[in-house]
Scaffold this motif. Structure first.
Motif, short mmCIF file in Angstrom:
data_model
loop_
_atom_site.label_atom_id
_atom_site.label_comp_id
_atom_site.label_asym_id
_atom_site.label_seq_id
_atom_site.Cartn_x
_atom_site.Cartn_y
_atom_site.Cartn_z
N TYR A 102 0.85 -1.19 0.00
CA TYR A 102 0.00 0.00 0.00
C TYR A 102 0.89 1.25 0.00
O TYR A 102 1.90 1.31 0.71
CB TYR A 102 -0.89 0.00 1.24
CG TYR A 102 -1.74 1.25 1.40
CD1 TYR A 102 -2.93 1.40 0.71
CD2 TYR A 102 -1.33 2.27 2.27
CE1 TYR A 102 -3.71 2.54 0.86
CE2 TYR A 102 -2.10 3.41 2.42
CZ TYR A 102 -3.28 3.55 1.73
OH TYR A 102 -4.04 4.67 1.88
N ALA A 103 0.53 2.25 -0.79
CA ALA A 103 1.24 3.52 -0.79
C ALA A 103 0.25 4.64 -1.05
O ALA A 103 -0.61 4.52 -1.93
CB ALA A 103 2.35 3.54 -1.86
N VAL A 119 -4.71 9.06 2.93
CA VAL A 119 -4.83 7.87 3.78
C VAL A 119 -6.19 7.89 4.47
O VAL A 119 -6.62 8.91 5.00
CB VAL A 119 -3.70 7.83 4.83
CG1 VAL A 119 -3.90 6.65 5.79
CG2 VAL A 119 -2.34 7.72 4.14
N THR A 120 -6.84 6.75 4.47
CA THR A 120 -8.11 6.62 5.17
C THR A 120 -7.94 5.71 6.38
O THR A 120 -7.10 4.81 6.38
CB THR A 120 -9.21 6.06 4.26
OG1 THR A 120 -8.77 4.81 3.72
CG2 THR A 120 -9.51 7.02 3.12
N THR A 121 -8.71 5.97 7.40
CA THR A 121 -8.65 5.18 8.62
C THR A 121 -9.39 3.87 8.43
O THR A 121 -10.53 3.87 7.95
CB THR A 121 -9.29 5.96 9.79
OG1 THR A 121 -8.64 7.22 9.91
CG2 THR A 121 -9.18 5.19 11.09
N PRO A 122 -8.77 2.73 8.76
CA PRO A 122 -9.51 1.46 8.67
C PRO A 122 -10.79 1.55 9.50
O PRO A 122 -10.80 2.16 10.58
CB PRO A 122 -8.54 0.43 9.25
CG PRO A 122 -7.19 1.06 9.13
CD PRO A 122 -7.40 2.54 9.25
N GLU A 123 -11.86 0.94 9.01
CA GLU A 123 -13.13 1.03 9.71
C GLU A 123 -13.02 0.38 11.09
O GLU A 123 -12.59 -0.76 11.22
CB GLU A 123 -14.24 0.34 8.90
CG GLU A 123 -15.61 0.54 9.49
CD GLU A 123 -16.71 0.01 8.59
OE1 GLU A 123 -17.87 -0.03 9.04
OE2 GLU A 123 -16.40 -0.35 7.43
N ASP A 131 0.65 3.18 12.28
CA ASP A 131 -0.78 3.10 11.99
C ASP A 131 -1.01 1.97 10.98
O ASP A 131 -0.13 1.63 10.19
CB ASP A 131 -1.30 4.42 11.40
CG ASP A 131 -1.50 5.49 12.46
OD1 ASP A 131 -1.43 5.17 13.66
OD2 ASP A 131 -1.73 6.65 12.08
N LEU A 132 -2.20 1.42 10.99
CA LEU A 132 -2.51 0.31 10.09
C LEU A 132 -2.96 0.81 8.72
O LEU A 132 -3.70 1.78 8.61
CB LEU A 132 -3.60 -0.57 10.70
CG LEU A 132 -3.21 -1.29 11.99
CD1 LEU A 132 -4.40 -2.10 12.52
CD2 LEU A 132 -2.00 -2.20 11.79
N ALA A 133 -2.48 0.13 7.67
CA ALA A 133 -2.92 0.46 6.31
C ALA A 133 -4.40 0.14 6.16
O ALA A 133 -4.88 -0.85 6.70
CB ALA A 133 -2.11 -0.33 5.29
N LEU A 157 2.02 1.15 8.67
CA LEU A 157 2.50 2.19 7.77
C LEU A 157 3.82 2.77 8.25
O LEU A 157 4.04 2.95 9.44
CB LEU A 157 1.47 3.31 7.67
CG LEU A 157 0.09 2.93 7.11
CD1 LEU A 157 -0.84 4.14 7.17
CD2 LEU A 157 0.21 2.41 5.68
N SER A 158 4.70 3.06 7.31
CA SER A 158 5.90 3.84 7.59
C SER A 158 5.81 5.13 6.79
O SER A 158 5.29 5.15 5.67
CB SER A 158 7.17 3.07 7.22
OG SER A 158 7.17 2.73 5.84
#
Length: 585
Positions: free
Chosen positions: A229-230, A236-240, A410-412, A419-420
């Protein structure tokens, strides 16, 4: 060939005072560009040669992808931009001017409207489509803070292409064709890139991707995950997150909190005065309400409150990307004075949006605040907070907005890992515009059934002059630039490092042979300049190879140097041209 005694160039030993990044320093010191005013540069002969070579690679790949080149004016009338609302939406970034008759014009920041009108003027049937046309043209944007030399300027060179199709399937094909062409362009240039999902912003459209050159001095921040993911951080969206149960949460309670003017102080006081039964209160349990002002294109100011967890900061760039075309800034004292119900430091959701009065300030929540979650928030009175506020039970919001800063770890959103965060320079951007501009400017054609259809469009940009700066950031060492052969202003620099006439005669002879063989040459024929200065200039200019004619000539050899590695070999003068030709091939 180019002769140093005739070349319009002046190299500098010291960095220019206003230069912040290496590309800026070295392009000025090497005599490639000269500053005219903030964000405006003159291209000198060597710089123009490099720029034209970058252009040529871009042009070749656009042509290979089936695009056709045009050239539109940079001075444009107001009316088409009014039709798409961008005369106002562009705000202060737009250079506006009038002719002697008082008619309004602009210097083009981008050309969607004019490409659309050009196709409308000539095409009327689905049989004319698909079509992709492009130009390489100067653009103008009144940047508030031009910086980093050519990386953020007011006048810059851009390749912009536009595709026109009868349906969305055609747009998808055009988009993928251009995406592939961009990969070929940057690969040929030797410029590393990451393709990141991006927001469309004021451009509009359904899909948008940026090509970013990873670089510490880049203005763009992007994230990547181990799973591939990039995305630009703005996209960037927040995972539900799942809703929480709140059956055991007590009713809201107003608690005096004198002196709790920071999140840490509030958390400490909460754990001492109102402890939770299940665990300690944390900063992430505090609901921080940040007041921002939206400056709309027509100049009107709208105060908005954004709710975020107290352990996170608001990222104004992310907020602005999601509220385009409005510009976003922190609310001023004058803004707050218009809303006495907002008590700085103690704002709670009770007086906001759907929770408040009819004219209450709009209230938006970050997705980290999920239904059923339990909070401490301001009580809209000094030295008071409300405990046990539950989102969905005790307050609501007017909408959601991705607002908080993205963090390492944070999670992709696609589940591909943590995420980095990295920084990069935007070198290309592609959009699926859809029908926004065609609808506004009435670009329609007849389809197979004789019915009128609005054309769908894509937009594809490469910042040509910014790409050159990115290449300079990538290709340099402590001595100067180190250009790849494909874009260097010349392929070899011939240096005479002695005073004997026979050395200069050999310099003339070898330079002529190289020139006749189709090799681009800079001949340093200066007779009153020391060898040290010539070598320093060669290293600063960054030409890939050098032929050094000096003391070795008495032994029947000249030196061939490679700028990138510093390696050198001696060859007979009669052989060096052939050796260099093989290296270049």
């Amino acid at each position: 060939m180019l002769r140093m005694t005739e070349l319009f160039v002046r190299t500098l030993r010291e960095n220019p005072a206003d230069a912040e990044v290496e590309s800026h320093k070295l392009l000025v010191r090497g005599g490639y560009v000269r500053r005219v005013s903030p964000g405006i540069y003159t291209w000198l002969p060597l710089g123009l040669k490099v720029l034209r070579k970058v252009e040529a690679i871009v042009r070749e790949e656009m042509d290979a992808a089936g695009a056709q080149e045009v050239l539109l004016p940079a001075l444009l009338p107001r009316e088409p931009y009014e039709a798409t609302n961008r005369w106002e939406e562009y705000g202060p970034n737009l250079f506006r001017l009038q002719d002697r008759r008082g008619n309004d014009y602009l210097l083009a920041p981008t050309h969607e409207e004019m490409f659309t009108l050009a196709v409308k003027d000539m095409y009327s049937s689905y049989k004319d489509l698909p079509l992709t046309i492009y130009q390489i043209q100067t653009k103008y944007r009144d940047e508030a803070r031009p910086r980093a030399g050519l990386i953020r300027t007011r006048e810059f060179l851009m390749k912009d292409a536009y595709s026109f199709d009868i349906d969305d399937a055609g747009l998808d094909r055009a988009y993928e064709t251009m995406r592939s062409a961009y990969q070929k362009v940057f690969s040929r240039l030797g410029l590393p890139f990451v393709i990141c999902s991006a927001t469309s912003g004021a451009m509009g459209g359904s899909r948008s991707e940026e090509f970013l050159f990873p670089c510490a001095i880049g203005e763009d921040t992007f994230v990547s995950s181990p799973g591939g993911y990039a995305a630009n951080t703005e996209a960037v969206t927040t995972p539900e997150l799942p809703e929480l149960g709140f059956a055991e949460v007590p009713e809201p309670k107003v608690v005096p909190t004198p002196g709790a003017t920071t999140i840490d102080a509030l958390v400490a006081m909460a754990n001492a005065a109102e402890p939770r039964a299940d665990r300690d209160w944390e900063a992430a349990d505090t609901l921080k309400n940040v007041v921002v002002t939206l400056v709309h294109p027509d100049g009107t100011r709208e105060v908005v409150v954004i709710g975020v967890p107290g352990d996170r900061e608001v990222d104004l760039k992310r907020v602005e990307a999601n509220l385009a075309p409005a510009e976003v800034e922190l609310a001023t004292p004058a803004d707050l004075a218009q809303h006495p119900e907002l008590v700085p430091g103690y704002i709670g959701p009770q007086v906001l949006g759907v929770n408040g009065s009819e004219n209450a300030v709009r209230y938006l929540l970050d997705p980290h605040i999920v239904r059923g979650s339990r909070w401490i928030s301001g009580a809209n009175a000094v030295d008071s907070h409300v405990f046990n506020l539950v989102y969905g039970r005790d307050f609501a919001a007017d909408g959601m907005i991705e607002a908080v800063e993205v963090r390492n770890g944070d999670l992709a959103p696609d589940g591909s890992g943590e995420l980095s965060i990295e920084r990069g320079i935007e070198i290309g951007h592609i959009f699926q515009l859809g029908r926004k501009y065609a609808q506004a400017l009435d670009l329609k054609v007849l389809d197979q059934n004789g019915k009128t259809q609005v054309v769908t469009m894509g937009s594809y940009g490469i910042g040509v002059s910014r790409v050159l700066a990115a290449l300079a950031e990538l290709n340099h060492d402590q001595q100067g630039l180190v250009w790849p052969v494909e874009i260097a202003p010349a392929q070899v620099q011939v240096l005479v490092t002695g005073k004997g006439e026979e050395l200069f005669q050999m310099g003339e002879k070898l330079s002529a042979e190289l020139d006749a063989a189709g090799i681009e040459v800079i001949y340093d024929d200066r007779k009153k300049v020391s060898a040290g200065v010539k070598f320093a200039d060669y290293e600063l200019l960054g030409v890939p190879y050098a032929i050094v004619i000096g003391r070795g000539l008495s032994e029947g050899v000249v030196e061939l140097r490679t700028r990138a590695t510093g390696a050198s070999e001696n060859y007979p003068p009669a052989a060096v041209c052939g050796v260099l030709s093989q290296l270049l091939q």
